[in-house]
Motif scaffolding. Structure first.
Motif, PDB file in Angstrom:
ATOM      1  N   GLU A 126       0.819  -1.221   0.000  1.00 13.89           N
ATOM      2  CA  GLU A 126       0.000   0.000   0.000  1.00 13.89           C
ATOM      3  C   GLU A 126       0.855   1.275   0.000  1.00 13.89           C
ATOM      4  N   PRO A 127       1.757   1.407  -0.957  1.00 15.84           N
ATOM      5  CA  PRO A 127       2.699   2.528  -0.918  1.00 15.84           C
ATOM      6  C   PRO A 127       2.055   3.881  -1.189  1.00 15.84           C
ATOM      7  N   VAL A 128       0.848   3.892  -1.726  1.00 14.77           N
ATOM      8  CA  VAL A 128       0.237   5.185  -2.056  1.00 14.77           C
ATOM      9  C   VAL A 128      -1.029   5.446  -1.250  1.00 14.77           C
ATOM     10  N   ALA A 129      -1.280   4.615  -0.234  1.00 13.60           N
ATOM     11  CA  ALA A 129      -2.537   4.758   0.517  1.00 13.60           C
ATOM     12  C   ALA A 129      -2.599   6.070   1.289  1.00 13.60           C
ATOM     13  N   SER A 130      -1.430   6.668   1.600  1.00 12.05           N
ATOM     14  CA  SER A 130      -1.444   7.928   2.360  1.00 12.05           C
ATOM     15  C   SER A 130      -1.234   9.145   1.450  1.00 12.05           C
ATOM     16  N   LEU A 131      -1.273   8.942   0.145  1.00 10.48           N
ATOM     17  CA  LEU A 131      -0.939  10.043  -0.779  1.00 10.48           C
ATOM     18  C   LEU A 131      -2.154  10.484  -1.584  1.00 10.48           C
ATOM     19  N   ASP A 132      -2.148  11.766  -1.999  1.00 13.72           N
ATOM     20  CA  ASP A 132      -3.251  12.215  -2.843  1.00 13.72           C
ATOM     21  C   ASP A 132      -3.078  11.613  -4.245  1.00 13.72           C
ATOM     22  N   PRO A 133      -4.146  11.651  -5.073  1.00  6.55           N
ATOM     23  CA  PRO A 133      -4.107  10.915  -6.347  1.00  6.55           C
ATOM     24  C   PRO A 133      -2.941  11.296  -7.263  1.00  6.55           C
ATOM     25  N   ARG A 134      -2.556  12.593  -7.284  1.00  4.59           N
ATOM     26  CA  ARG A 134      -1.469  12.995  -8.182  1.00  4.59           C
ATOM     27  C   ARG A 134      -0.152  12.377  -7.725  1.00  4.59           C
ATOM     28  N   LEU A 135       0.098  12.468  -6.412  1.00  2.00           N
ATOM     29  CA  LEU A 135       1.336  11.883  -5.884  1.00  2.00           C
ATOM     30  C   LEU A 135       1.311  10.365  -6.011  1.00  2.00           C
ATOM     31  N   ALA A 136       0.133   9.773  -5.821  1.00  2.00           N
ATOM     32  CA  ALA A 136       0.012   8.315  -5.967  1.00  2.00           C
ATOM     33  C   ALA A 136       0.462   7.916  -7.371  1.00  2.00           C
ATOM     34  N   GLY A 137       0.002   8.667  -8.372  1.00  2.00           N
ATOM     35  CA  GLY A 137       0.372   8.367  -9.755  1.00  2.00           C
ATOM     36  C   GLY A 137       1.872   8.491  -9.958  1.00  2.00           C
ATOM     37  N   SER A 138       2.484   9.525  -9.368  1.00  4.61           N
ATOM     38  CA  SER A 138       3.919   9.715  -9.604  1.00  4.61           C
ATOM     39  C   SER A 138       4.732   8.615  -8.915  1.00  4.61           C
ATOM     40  N   VAL A 139       4.305   8.170  -7.733  1.00 11.43           N
ATOM     41  CA  VAL A 139       5.040   7.095  -7.043  1.00 11.43           C
ATOM     42  C   VAL A 139       4.883   5.773  -7.809  1.00 11.43           C
ATOM     43  N   LEU A 140       3.676   5.495  -8.308  1.00 12.78           N
ATOM     44  CA  LEU A 140       3.482   4.240  -9.051  1.00 12.78           C
ATOM     45  C   LEU A 140       4.221   4.264 -10.389  1.00 12.78           C
ATOM     46  N   THR A 141       4.281   5.438 -11.022  1.00 17.79           N
ATOM     47  CA  THR A 141       5.059   5.562 -12.258  1.00 17.79           C
ATOM     48  C   THR A 141       6.524   5.258 -11.964  1.00 17.79           C
ATOM     49  N   LEU A 142       7.024   5.821 -10.863  1.00 21.35           N
ATOM     50  CA  LEU A 142       8.420   5.594 -10.486  1.00 21.35           C
ATOM     51  C   LEU A 142       8.680   4.096 -10.252  1.00 21.35           C
ATOM     52  N   LEU A 143       7.793   3.447  -9.528  1.00 18.96           N
ATOM     53  CA  LEU A 143       7.996   2.015  -9.257  1.00 18.96           C
ATOM     54  C   LEU A 143       7.997   1.209 -10.557  1.00 18.96           C
ATOM     55  N   ARG A 144       7.113   1.584 -11.462  1.00 17.00           N
ATOM     56  CA  ARG A 144       7.065   0.844 -12.729  1.00 17.00           C
ATOM     57  C   ARG A 144       8.345   1.080 -13.552  1.00 17.00           C
ATOM     58  N   GLU A 145       8.809   2.327 -13.565  1.00  9.51           N
ATOM     59  CA  GLU A 145      10.058   2.616 -14.287  1.00  9.51           C
ATOM     60  C   GLU A 145      11.216   1.809 -13.708  1.00  9.51           C
ATOM     61  N   ILE A 146      11.243   1.718 -12.377  1.00 13.92           N
ATOM     62  CA  ILE A 146      12.328   0.981 -11.718  1.00 13.92           C
ATOM     63  C   ILE A 146      12.282  -0.502 -12.089  1.00 13.92           C
ATOM     64  N   ALA A 147      11.075  -1.060 -12.130  1.00 14.00           N
ATOM     65  CA  ALA A 147      10.947  -2.468 -12.536  1.00 14.00           C
ATOM     66  C   ALA A 147      11.602  -2.686 -13.894  1.00 14.00           C
ATOM     67  N   VAL A 148      11.313  -1.772 -14.820  1.00 13.11           N
ATOM     68  CA  VAL A 148      11.827  -1.923 -16.188  1.00 13.11           C
ATOM     69  C   VAL A 148      13.329  -1.659 -16.241  1.00 13.11           C
ATOM     70  N   GLU A 149      13.758  -0.548 -15.608  1.00 15.34           N
ATOM     71  CA  GLU A 149      15.191  -0.171 -15.655  1.00 15.34           C
ATOM     72  C   GLU A 149      16.072  -1.230 -15.019  1.00 15.34           C
ATOM     73  N   GLN A 150      15.646  -1.720 -13.855  1.00 16.02           N
ATOM     74  CA  GLN A 150      16.495  -2.643 -13.089  1.00 16.02           C
ATOM     75  C   GLN A 150      16.233  -4.107 -13.450  1.00 16.02           C
ATOM     76  N   ARG A 151      15.227  -4.340 -14.280  1.00 18.34           N
ATOM     77  CA  ARG A 151      14.845  -5.709 -14.661  1.00 18.34           C
ATOM     78  C   ARG A 151      14.555  -6.556 -13.421  1.00 18.34           C
TER      79      ARG A 151
END
Ligand SMILES: Nc1ncnc2c1ncn2[C@@H]1O[C@H](COP(=O)(O)OP(=O)(O)OP(=O)(O)O)[C@@H](O)[C@H]1O
Ligand SMILES: [Mg+2]
Length: 274
Positions: free
Chosen positions: A195-220
């Motif tokens: 639940e990494p975005v449960a305490s964040l507003d929707p805009r910040l939630a989107g930016s944190v989830l985008t970051l996590l997805r980018e990391i998955a791809v970058e770091q394989r």
């Protein structure tokens, strides 16, 4: 159960698995995972895979077993399974140092960030590298190379300019970015975000989830993230694992999540941002 995609085959060699030795293939393979707490059956035969570079969202009602599932991947919770393999290791047979090594290979990101509030953003990030550096590090402080690595990671999450600021004075979204940088400092082979975005507003939630997805791809590496909002899973995850009362009731691409699958997961489709 709705299974929309074919689970990936385990690419982990059986011989290496039996020795508990990591292979180079960073997958998560779960077959017939069961966890009981006394008479409560928290997970009841869960099956799924996560491939390197893939972000999988765990969806399920409160008490469906999402946190239990994440904890069982590093044996923080005792479990049984036909297969429980993380980053090439047979989790169920690990003890002592190999178990500590597995836990050090897994970066955790939590709802409430779990940072040390009176330490700077950089020092919080650097603590993520302590296991890798060994106990001598505690006595000698952080080396210039470690500090430079920590700064690079803060830059990666867009917070280089906040490196010296105590994390207590950062916004929620910034604190979660520091927590992600700290997880990256571990050079993780898997990221678990509960639940990494449960305490964040929707805009910040989107930016944190985008970051996590980018990391998955970058770091394989595989990234598993539990969410309470179906729309976020649809928008940001590659695939979804849906739990209902400890059972997998949906596995498939995030864009294949229909209102009927949401009903299977939650028992309703009216209250969860469908
Ligand atoms: N340490 C524990 N001892 C006893 N029962 C537990 C323990 N941890 C979890 N449970 C039970 O196991 C079930 C699954 O809990 P879990 O925390 O995994 O759910 P969750 O899907 O993460 O819920 P939430 O969305 O509220 O965080 C629940 O019935 C819970 O009460
Ligand atoms: Mg939970």
């Amino acid at each position: 159960m709705t299974v929309v995609s074919t689970p990936i085959a385990s690419a982990t060699g059986a011989a290496a698995l039996s020795r508990g030795v990591p292979t180079s293939v960073d997958t998560v393979t779960v077959r017939n995972l069961r966890v009981t707490y006394g008479t409560t059956v928290a997970l009841d035969g869960v099956d799924f895979d996560v491939a390197p570079g893939e972000m999988v969202a765990l969806l399920g009602h409160s008490g469906s077993g999402k946190s239990t599932l994440m904890r069982s991947l590093t044996r923080m919770t005792a479990a049984t399974a036909d297969t429980l393999s993380v980053a090439g290791r047979d989790v169920l047979t690990l003890k002592g140092r190999p178990l500590r090594a597995l836990r050090a290979d897994v970066g955790y990101v939590f709802q409430h960030f779990n940072l040390v509030p009176n330490l700077s953003a950089l020092t919080n990030v650097l603590t993520g590298g302590l296991y890798r550096a060994g106990p001598v590090n505690f006595l000698g402080g952080f080396s210039p190379i470690q500090r430079s690595e920590g700064l690079q990671l803060l830059k990666r999450v867009g917070l280089e300019h906040k490196a010296r600021q105590q994390t207590r004075s950062l916004s929620g979204g910034e604190q979660q970015r520091v927590a992600i940088a700290r997880a990256l400092m571990q050079q993780p082979r898997l990221i678990l975000a509960d639940e990494p975005v449960a305490s964040l507003d929707p805009r910040l939630a989107g930016s944190v989830l985008t970051l996590l997805r980018e990391i998955a791809v970058e770091q394989r590496i595989p990234v598993i993230v539990s969410l309470h909002v179906v729309a976020l899973a649809r928008q940001y995850a590659d695939r979804v694992v849906g739990l209902h009362s400890g059972r997998t009731v949906f596995i498939g691409p995030a864009n294949g999540l229909t209102s009927s699958s949401v009903t299977d997961i939650y028992g309703t489709d009216g209250e969860f941002g469908v």
